[in-house]
Design a protein around this motif. Structure first.
Motif, mmCIF file in Angstrom:
data_model
loop_
_atom_site.group_PDB
_atom_site.id
_atom_site.type_symbol
_atom_site.label_atom_id
_atom_site.label_comp_id
_atom_site.label_asym_id
_atom_site.label_seq_id
_atom_site.Cartn_x
_atom_site.Cartn_y
_atom_site.Cartn_z
ATOM 1 N N VAL A 61 -6.735 3.731 -9.498
ATOM 2 C CA VAL A 61 -5.445 3.209 -9.948
ATOM 3 C C VAL A 61 -4.340 4.012 -9.284
ATOM 4 O O VAL A 61 -4.364 5.245 -9.304
ATOM 5 N N THR A 62 -3.385 3.318 -8.675
ATOM 6 C CA THR A 62 -2.246 3.998 -8.065
ATOM 7 C C THR A 62 -0.995 3.723 -8.884
ATOM 8 O O THR A 62 -0.846 2.653 -9.470
ATOM 9 N N HIS B 126 8.167 2.687 -6.632
ATOM 10 C CA HIS B 126 8.355 1.965 -5.373
ATOM 11 C C HIS B 126 7.855 0.551 -5.615
ATOM 12 O O HIS B 126 7.039 0.317 -6.506
ATOM 13 N N TRP B 127 8.356 -0.418 -4.863
ATOM 14 C CA TRP B 127 7.752 -1.739 -4.938
ATOM 15 C C TRP B 127 6.273 -1.646 -4.581
ATOM 16 O O TRP B 127 5.870 -0.801 -3.757
ATOM 17 N N ARG B 128 5.455 -2.495 -5.167
ATOM 18 C CA ARG B 128 4.005 -2.416 -4.989
ATOM 19 C C ARG B 128 3.585 -2.651 -3.543
ATOM 20 O O ARG B 128 2.554 -2.162 -3.098
ATOM 21 N N GLY B 129 4.372 -3.395 -2.788
ATOM 22 C CA GLY B 129 3.991 -3.703 -1.411
ATOM 23 C C GLY B 129 4.321 -2.586 -0.444
ATOM 24 O O GLY B 129 5.456 -2.122 -0.384
ATOM 25 N N GLY B 130 3.321 -2.153 0.300
ATOM 26 C CA GLY B 130 3.563 -1.292 1.439
ATOM 27 C C GLY B 130 3.683 0.187 1.195
ATOM 28 O O GLY B 130 3.716 0.964 2.151
ATOM 29 N N GLY B 131 3.764 0.619 -0.044
ATOM 30 C CA GLY B 131 3.945 2.032 -0.330
ATOM 31 C C GLY B 131 2.632 2.771 -0.501
ATOM 32 O O GLY B 131 1.670 2.571 0.247
ATOM 33 N N GLY C 268 0.337 2.548 -2.909
ATOM 34 C CA GLY C 268 -0.786 1.670 -3.238
ATOM 35 C C GLY C 268 -1.336 0.970 -2.015
ATOM 36 O O GLY C 268 -2.556 0.827 -1.862
ATOM 37 N N GLY C 269 -0.449 0.541 -1.129
ATOM 38 C CA GLY C 269 -0.896 -0.092 0.113
ATOM 39 C C GLY C 269 -1.659 0.871 0.987
ATOM 40 O O GLY C 269 -2.700 0.519 1.568
ATOM 41 N N ALA C 270 -1.176 2.109 1.086
ATOM 42 C CA ALA C 270 -1.857 3.118 1.905
ATOM 43 C C ALA C 270 -3.247 3.420 1.358
ATOM 44 O O ALA C 270 -4.225 3.554 2.116
ATOM 45 N N VAL C 271 -3.359 3.525 0.037
ATOM 46 C CA VAL C 271 -4.659 3.796 -0.589
ATOM 47 C C VAL C 271 -5.614 2.626 -0.355
ATOM 48 O O VAL C 271 -6.785 2.820 0.017
ATOM 49 N N ALA C 272 -5.137 1.406 -0.564
ATOM 50 C CA ALA C 272 -5.993 0.226 -0.371
ATOM 51 C C ALA C 272 -6.445 0.107 1.082
ATOM 52 O O ALA C 272 -7.612 -0.219 1.349
ATOM 53 N N VAL D 102 -9.224 -1.246 -6.318
ATOM 54 C CA VAL D 102 -7.942 -0.550 -6.396
ATOM 55 C C VAL D 102 -6.954 -1.414 -7.165
ATOM 56 O O VAL D 102 -6.730 -2.577 -6.817
ATOM 57 N N LEU D 103 -6.366 -0.848 -8.196
ATOM 58 C CA LEU D 103 -5.314 -1.516 -8.960
ATOM 59 C C LEU D 103 -4.008 -0.770 -8.710
ATOM 60 O O LEU D 103 -3.917 0.427 -8.982
ATOM 61 N N ARG D 104 -3.007 -1.488 -8.188
ATOM 62 C CA ARG D 104 -1.751 -0.868 -7.769
ATOM 63 C C ARG D 104 -0.670 -1.120 -8.816
ATOM 64 O O ARG D 104 -0.317 -2.261 -9.087
ATOM 65 N N LEU D 105 -0.153 -0.038 -9.368
ATOM 66 C CA LEU D 105 0.928 -0.120 -10.346
ATOM 67 C C LEU D 105 2.211 0.397 -9.705
ATOM 68 O O LEU D 105 2.223 1.452 -9.064
ATOM 69 N N GLY D 106 3.273 -0.366 -9.870
ATOM 70 C CA GLY D 106 4.556 0.028 -9.325
ATOM 71 C C GLY D 106 5.618 -0.926 -9.816
ATOM 72 O O GLY D 106 5.448 -1.627 -10.822
ATOM 73 N N MET D 107 6.718 -0.972 -9.098
ATOM 74 C CA MET D 107 7.808 -1.859 -9.481
ATOM 75 C C MET D 107 7.453 -3.304 -9.168
ATOM 76 O O MET D 107 6.819 -3.591 -8.147
#
Length: 326
Positions: free
Chosen positions: A241-242, A246-251, A253-257, A268-273
């Motif tokens: 889980v990230t 930051h917006w979920r796209g490209g930050g 969470g994107g780097a981890v995925a 991977v579950l991405r948590l963000g704005m």
């Protein structure tokens, strides 16, 4: 002790300037540096005013002439208004410019979407050769500023505005090396920046009480990305889980995925704005809570993914989860 990362940067930079005559401090009328600071720095401090594109061009020229400039502006302006100069003048030429971007994420929440920086990590981490760092507290900021003088090429550092709490004691952070703040084999919680890292640590404590052991990674460097530490933590776990401001796209969470899809495929579950401009008025703390960048949301996400429920324990209030945000 709470302390602002931007103030930690300012305070550690002056001694560096006095020791290293090739260093420069270029300001854009941020208000972070007062007259006494400018006088102490002498010819190594220059305020170019509110002209961010020019700021980057001047920094590039100085760097091409053998200087190492630290440029100061708000993150929203560095990564949007001045992006062309960063891309062409600085990154293309691999110049040692240190972009010290304050008011990262929701830190300028009270000023609205024009001043909030929720795209900066996505923008900067795709530029070839750009080192991207997000300190989680003042002590880490000091360490990264000291280390930055030896980083080749350009560097982007995302700083905050107001004081934020210090992290629990841990080995000193090193640019390019993820910090393992807690170890566990069931899930991996990955975050960067003050509020997300503190939220993941709090979530790990709650999950431990429910029999779920979590590794907590402070992934303070988004480029170069420490894939080795991430994959080593993810391989025995059933879930990553990230959490990021930051917006979920490209930050983050994107780097981890991206990293795990190639090296160690894991859920991977991405948590963000959410994928929208902020439509709520409030300071950073209010917005972080309102949009669910919290320990409660991390715990609820893990419970749902693992098919577990909050335990009913006499005398203990359960952690509640907030409505799900995309």
């Amino acid at each position: 002790m709470s302390r602002a990362t931007r103030e930690a940067y300012r305070d550690v930079l002056l001694p560096l300037l006095l020791r290293r005559p090739e260093l420069m401090c270029l300001d854009s009328d941020t208000g972070l540096f007062d007259a006494a600071y400018a006088e102490a720095a002498g010819d190594q401090y220059l305020n170019v005013g509110i002209a961010e594109h020019n700021l980057m061009g001047i920094a590039a020229g100085m760097a091409a002439s053998g200087r190492v400039p630290f440029v100061n502006t708000m993150a929203a302006f560095a990564t949007s208004r001045a992006l062309e100069a960063i891309k062409i003048d600085i990154a293309y030429n691999q110049l040692p410019v240190r972009i010290m971007a304050t008011h990262g994420g929701l830190a300028a929440g009270h000023l609205g979407p024009t001043h909030q920086a929720l795209e900066d990590l996505a923008v900067m981490r795709v530029l070839p050769g750009m080192t991207v760092v997000v300190p989680a507290d003042a002590a880490a900021t000091e360490a990264f500023v000291e280390q930055s003088t030896d980083v080749p090429g350009p560097l982007y550092v995302r700083l905050g505005r107001k004081p934020t709490p210090a992290l629990p004691p841990a080995p000193p952070p090193v640019i390019g090396q993820a910090q393992t703040l807690r170890r566990g084999g069931d899930v991996v919680l990955v975050s960067c920046g003050p509020y997300p890292v503190l939220a993941c640590l709090a979530a790990a404590d709650v999950l431990a009480g429910e029999g779920v052991a979590a590794t907590v990674l402070n992934m303070h460097t988004l480029r170069p990305f420490d894939t080795q530490t991430l994959t080593a933590a993810a391989r025995p776990a059933s879930l990553v889980v990230t959490l990021e401001e930051h917006w979920r796209g490209g930050g983050l969470g994107g780097a981890v995925a991206e990293a795990l899809s190639e090296a160690a495929p894991t859920r991977v579950l991405r948590l963000g704005m959410p994928d929208q401009f902020v439509d709520t008025v409030g300071n950073q703390e209010h917005l972080v809570d309102h949009y669910g960048l919290t320990a409660e949301r991390v715990v609820g996400t893990v419970r749902t993914a693992l098919g577990t429920a909050a335990p009913e324990r006499p005398g203990r209030e359960n952690v509640t989860t907030r409505p799900s945000h995309p």
